[in-house]
Every structure is written in structure tokens, then in C-alpha cells.
Write a protein that holds these residues in place. Structure first.
Motif, mmCIF file in Angstrom:
data_model
loop_
_atom_site.group_PDB
_atom_site.id
_atom_site.type_symbol
_atom_site.label_atom_id
_atom_site.label_comp_id
_atom_site.label_asym_id
_atom_site.label_seq_id
_atom_site.Cartn_x
_atom_site.Cartn_y
_atom_site.Cartn_z
ATOM 1 N N PHE A 56 -78.350 -26.217 58.634
ATOM 2 C CA PHE A 56 -79.440 -26.002 57.678
ATOM 3 C C PHE A 56 -80.553 -25.121 58.237
ATOM 4 O O PHE A 56 -81.422 -24.677 57.489
ATOM 5 C CB PHE A 56 -80.049 -27.341 57.247
ATOM 6 N N GLN A 57 -80.553 -24.904 59.552
ATOM 7 C CA GLN A 57 -81.629 -24.142 60.188
ATOM 8 C C GLN A 57 -81.118 -22.762 60.625
ATOM 9 O O GLN A 57 -80.066 -22.673 61.263
ATOM 10 C CB GLN A 57 -82.181 -24.873 61.413
ATOM 11 N N PRO A 58 -81.850 -21.695 60.304
ATOM 12 C CA PRO A 58 -81.455 -20.362 60.765
ATOM 13 C C PRO A 58 -81.715 -20.204 62.256
ATOM 14 O O PRO A 58 -82.507 -20.932 62.856
ATOM 15 C CB PRO A 58 -82.352 -19.424 59.953
ATOM 16 N N SER A 199 -77.863 -13.100 54.529
ATOM 17 C CA SER A 199 -78.545 -12.308 53.496
ATOM 18 C C SER A 199 -80.044 -12.248 53.747
ATOM 19 O O SER A 199 -80.672 -11.198 53.588
ATOM 20 C CB SER A 199 -78.266 -12.908 52.118
ATOM 21 N N GLU A 200 -80.627 -13.369 54.165
ATOM 22 C CA GLU A 200 -82.060 -13.369 54.448
ATOM 23 C C GLU A 200 -82.360 -12.573 55.723
ATOM 24 O O GLU A 200 -83.390 -11.888 55.797
ATOM 25 C CB GLU A 200 -82.571 -14.802 54.531
ATOM 26 N N GLU A 201 -81.476 -12.630 56.702
ATOM 27 C CA GLU A 201 -81.659 -11.794 57.892
ATOM 28 C C GLU A 201 -81.655 -10.315 57.515
ATOM 29 O O GLU A 201 -82.429 -9.513 58.061
ATOM 30 C CB GLU A 201 -80.539 -12.066 58.901
ATOM 31 N N ALA A 202 -80.793 -9.948 56.566
ATOM 32 C CA ALA A 202 -80.727 -8.554 56.128
ATOM 33 C C ALA A 202 -82.040 -8.117 55.483
ATOM 34 O O ALA A 202 -82.543 -7.014 55.746
ATOM 35 C CB ALA A 202 -79.572 -8.375 55.145
ATOM 36 N N VAL A 213 -83.582 -16.121 49.240
ATOM 37 C CA VAL A 213 -82.348 -15.683 48.595
ATOM 38 C C VAL A 213 -81.668 -16.937 48.062
ATOM 39 O O VAL A 213 -81.189 -17.775 48.832
ATOM 40 C CB VAL A 213 -81.416 -14.939 49.579
ATOM 41 N N ARG A 214 -81.671 -17.092 46.753
ATOM 42 C CA ARG A 214 -81.156 -18.305 46.128
ATOM 43 C C ARG A 214 -79.779 -18.059 45.509
ATOM 44 O O ARG A 214 -79.469 -16.948 45.057
ATOM 45 C CB ARG A 214 -82.127 -18.809 45.062
ATOM 46 N N VAL A 215 -78.982 -19.124 45.493
ATOM 47 C CA VAL A 215 -77.657 -19.062 44.881
ATOM 48 C C VAL A 215 -77.812 -19.249 43.377
ATOM 49 O O VAL A 215 -78.486 -20.175 42.908
ATOM 50 C CB VAL A 215 -76.737 -20.144 45.463
ATOM 51 N N PHE A 216 -77.176 -18.359 42.609
ATOM 52 C CA PHE A 216 -77.290 -18.409 41.148
ATOM 53 C C PHE A 216 -75.933 -18.043 40.551
ATOM 54 O O PHE A 216 -75.622 -16.880 40.329
ATOM 55 C CB PHE A 216 -78.368 -17.428 40.672
ATOM 56 N N GLY A 217 -75.091 -19.080 40.341
ATOM 57 C CA GLY A 217 -73.794 -18.839 39.736
ATOM 58 C C GLY A 217 -72.932 -17.864 40.520
ATOM 59 O O GLY A 217 -72.268 -17.005 39.930
ATOM 60 N N ILE A 239 -80.589 -2.673 49.941
ATOM 61 C CA ILE A 239 -80.385 -4.096 49.658
ATOM 62 C C ILE A 239 -78.966 -4.345 49.165
ATOM 63 O O ILE A 239 -78.277 -5.274 49.618
ATOM 64 C CB ILE A 239 -81.427 -4.602 48.635
ATOM 65 N N LEU A 240 -78.505 -3.510 48.234
ATOM 66 C CA LEU A 240 -77.150 -3.681 47.705
ATOM 67 C C LEU A 240 -76.101 -3.479 48.784
ATOM 68 O O LEU A 240 -75.109 -4.219 48.855
ATOM 69 C CB LEU A 240 -76.918 -2.707 46.551
ATOM 70 N N ASP A 241 -76.300 -2.491 49.634
ATOM 71 C CA ASP A 241 -75.331 -2.233 50.700
ATOM 72 C C ASP A 241 -75.199 -3.430 51.640
ATOM 73 O O ASP A 241 -74.099 -3.752 52.110
ATOM 74 C CB ASP A 241 -75.733 -0.989 51.500
ATOM 75 N N LEU A 242 -76.330 -4.105 51.910
ATOM 76 C CA LEU A 242 -76.324 -5.212 52.858
ATOM 77 C C LEU A 242 -75.875 -6.531 52.233
ATOM 78 O O LEU A 242 -75.208 -7.343 52.887
ATOM 79 C CB LEU A 242 -77.719 -5.381 53.469
ATOM 80 N N LEU A 243 -76.232 -6.767 50.974
ATOM 81 C CA LEU A 243 -75.967 -8.068 50.363
ATOM 82 C C LEU A 243 -74.706 -8.110 49.500
ATOM 83 O O LEU A 243 -74.081 -9.170 49.374
ATOM 84 C CB LEU A 243 -77.165 -8.515 49.522
ATOM 85 N N SER A 244 -74.318 -6.994 48.912
ATOM 86 C CA SER A 244 -73.169 -7.004 48.000
ATOM 87 C C SER A 244 -71.889 -7.541 48.629
ATOM 88 O O SER A 244 -71.101 -8.213 47.932
ATOM 89 C CB SER A 244 -72.933 -5.604 47.441
ATOM 90 N N PRO A 245 -71.629 -7.278 49.922
ATOM 91 C CA PRO A 245 -70.389 -7.833 50.498
ATOM 92 C C PRO A 245 -70.325 -9.357 50.482
ATOM 93 O O PRO A 245 -69.231 -9.933 50.584
ATOM 94 C CB PRO A 245 -70.415 -7.307 51.940
ATOM 95 N N HIS A 246 -71.467 -10.016 50.337
ATOM 96 C CA HIS A 246 -71.507 -11.479 50.409
ATOM 97 C C HIS A 246 -71.511 -12.157 49.041
ATOM 98 O O HIS A 246 -71.268 -13.363 48.960
ATOM 99 C CB HIS A 246 -72.758 -11.930 51.172
#
Length: 270
Positions: A56-58, A199-202, A213-217, A239-246
Motif C-alpha cells: 500500500f506504500q510507494p 502511473s503516479e511516479e510517471a 491517479v484513481r481507478v475508474f472502470g 502523459i499518454l505515452d507514459l500511462l497508456s501502457p498501463h
């Protein structure tokens, strides 16, 4: 930094440590527990900080905890606990925070008592609303003490005292545990929590701060302070380049990130 001095500690808090000359502190490296550790040392308390490491901790929280303990020449114990092994936590019910804090502080208490410390302290302060934080019920059941709250020290005073004391945490933003990014009822897994952390590190690497960064469906919903929204639009491609893979999709919430609630302070003052 210079050695802690009791003049940096309000009289009520000094009186608390006179009554409790030996104590363990539930420690996260955040602003609350950082100042509490400083104050305990300044008042001559025999003290040890306990950091509970888990999914739970980064990673940066543990790095901050180690750094502060080193700067204060404080004893630090890092404990491992897989909270996801508890089905009452992994299933992520609405009262997950209670079950999580009950398990977490039970483990900390066991370690503290084994090391000869009669009492466990946490960093809940006077600004925290106990009616809005179910995890506080777990603290009360386990007789964990909150010296900052008992001494009437709120968040603003705590940050001012921390700055006066030279603590690098004096203006550190509140950071809730990674589980608070997942809607109640959605199961928690180690892989999902790592996905959120990455994602938050990015976003941190792009210069953003005090966001979620919250999970939404199956998508990532980014919540930013209003002042940072223009930068997010300017850095849309990065942002898209870093987060889209996840994620299935990456969404930007145009509403300002809401104020902290108990779900946004999963550490409950640790």
C-alpha cells in the motif's frame, strides 16, 4: 541538521513526553509522524520509529522515512506485512480502512512490545476529524496514543514547528495509501497497486504534485489541483505515452482534486 532542541516543542507536548519517557512511534516519513519523532527525541524520550512496509506504500515513502531517521539519528525498524493476505482488506469493503489499520497497528504493537516499549504513538493531529476517519476506531481499540491531537497541535502549527525545526517534511503534501485510489468493492491486488504507483511516479517525473491517479472502470482518472490543469493539457502527449501502457484509457478530471478526507489520509497520521 542541528540536534533537536526542546524549545522547538510546545509545552503540552513536552509534558506528554515527561509522562511517557519511552515510546514507539508508527512512522511513515510524512509530516505528522516526522515532527512527532523529532519532538520525542528533543524531549529526551527513549524512542524507536517503526515503518510498516507493504504493497500500500510507494517506494518514496520508505526513502523519506529512512532519510529523516538518519537526519535525526533515530532508531528505525522496517517491518514487512502483506495486508492483502487479509480477505477483509483485499476485498476492499467500505470499511476497509478500519480493517487495514487494525491489522497494521496490531503488528506494530507486537513489534514495539517485543522491543520493550510500553506504548505506541501515532501522528494524528488536532485538525483530524475523528468522526470522518474509521481507522481512528482501530487506534482507540488498541490504545494507541496520539500526542499531537492530545496536545491540541493542528496541521498548520505542526508545519510551522516542523519548518522551525528544519525538517524537510515541513511542506510535504499529505499522501494517502495506494488503496485509496481504488473504488470500494473493487478487489485490491498487488499488481493493481503497482500499476497505480508506476502511473503516479510517471506524473511526478513530469513535474506534477499533490495529485491522484484513481481507478475508474479500468481507466486511469487523473485528479490535479486546478492550477496544474493547464500543464496537463500542454503535456498531454507525454502523459499518454507514459500511462497508456498501463490502462484501458487515461482520463483527466476537470474538477479540482477534492479536499482530504479519511480516505485521502489512509496513513491516519502515521
Amino acid at each position: 541538521m542541528s540536534a533537536p532542541h526542546p524549545l522547538s516543542v510546545p509545552p503540552a507536548l513536552r509534558s506528554f513526553f515527561e509522562e511517557h519517557p519511552a515510546a514507539a512511534i508508527a512512522f511513515s516519513g510524512g509530516a505528522d509522524s516526522a515532527y512527532l519523532l523529532y519532538a520525542a527525541i528533543a524531549c529526551g524520550c527513549r524512542v524507536r520509529a517503526y515503518y510498516l512496509h507493504g504493497p500500500f506504500q510507494p517506494a518514496f515513502e520508505l526513502a523519506d522515512a529512512r532519510r529523516l531517521a538518519q537526519e535525526l539519528s533515530a532508531d528505525l525498524s522496517v517491518l514487512d506485512l502483506d495486508l492483502l493476505a487479509n480477505p477483509k482488506i483485499a476485498s476492499n469493503p467500505p470499511d476497509r480502512c478500519y480493517h487495514c489499520k487494525r491489522a497494521l497497528f496490531s503488528a506494530l504493537l507486537e513489534a514495539a512490545h517485543a522491543d520493550g516499549f510500553p506504548v505506541l504513538l501515532d501522528g494524528t493531529n488536532a485538525s483530524d476529524d475523528p468522526t470522518d476517519r474509521p481507522g481512528i476506531r482501530a487506534l482507540r481499540e488498541l490504545s494507541v496514543l496520539s500526542p499531537l491531537a492530545l496536545s491540541g497541535i493542528g496541521k498548520a502549527e505542526l508545519r510551522a514547528l516542523s519548518r522551525q525545526a528544519g525538517l524537510f517534511t515541513w511542506n510535504k503534501p499529505a499522501y494517502a495509501c495506494l488503496a485509496t485510489r481504488v473504488p470500494a468493492g473493487d478487489p485490491l491486488t498487488a499488481s493493481l497497486l503497482r500499476q497505480i504507483e508506476q502511473s503516479e511516479e510517471a506524473l511526478f517525473s513530469l513535474g506534477f504534485s499533490d495529485f491522484r491517479v484513481r481507478v475508474f472502470g479500468g481507466a486511469a482518472r487523473i485528479q490535479l489541483p486546478a492550477a496544474q490543469l493547464p500543464a496537463a493539457l500542454q503535456k498531454r502527449r507525454e502523459i499518454l505515452d507514459l500511462l497508456s501502457p498501463h490502462w484501458r484509457a487515461v482520463l483527466l478530471d476537470l474538477q479540482e482534486r477534492p479536499a482530504v478526507s479519511y480516505e485521502e489520509n489512509g496513513s491516519i497520521g502515521i
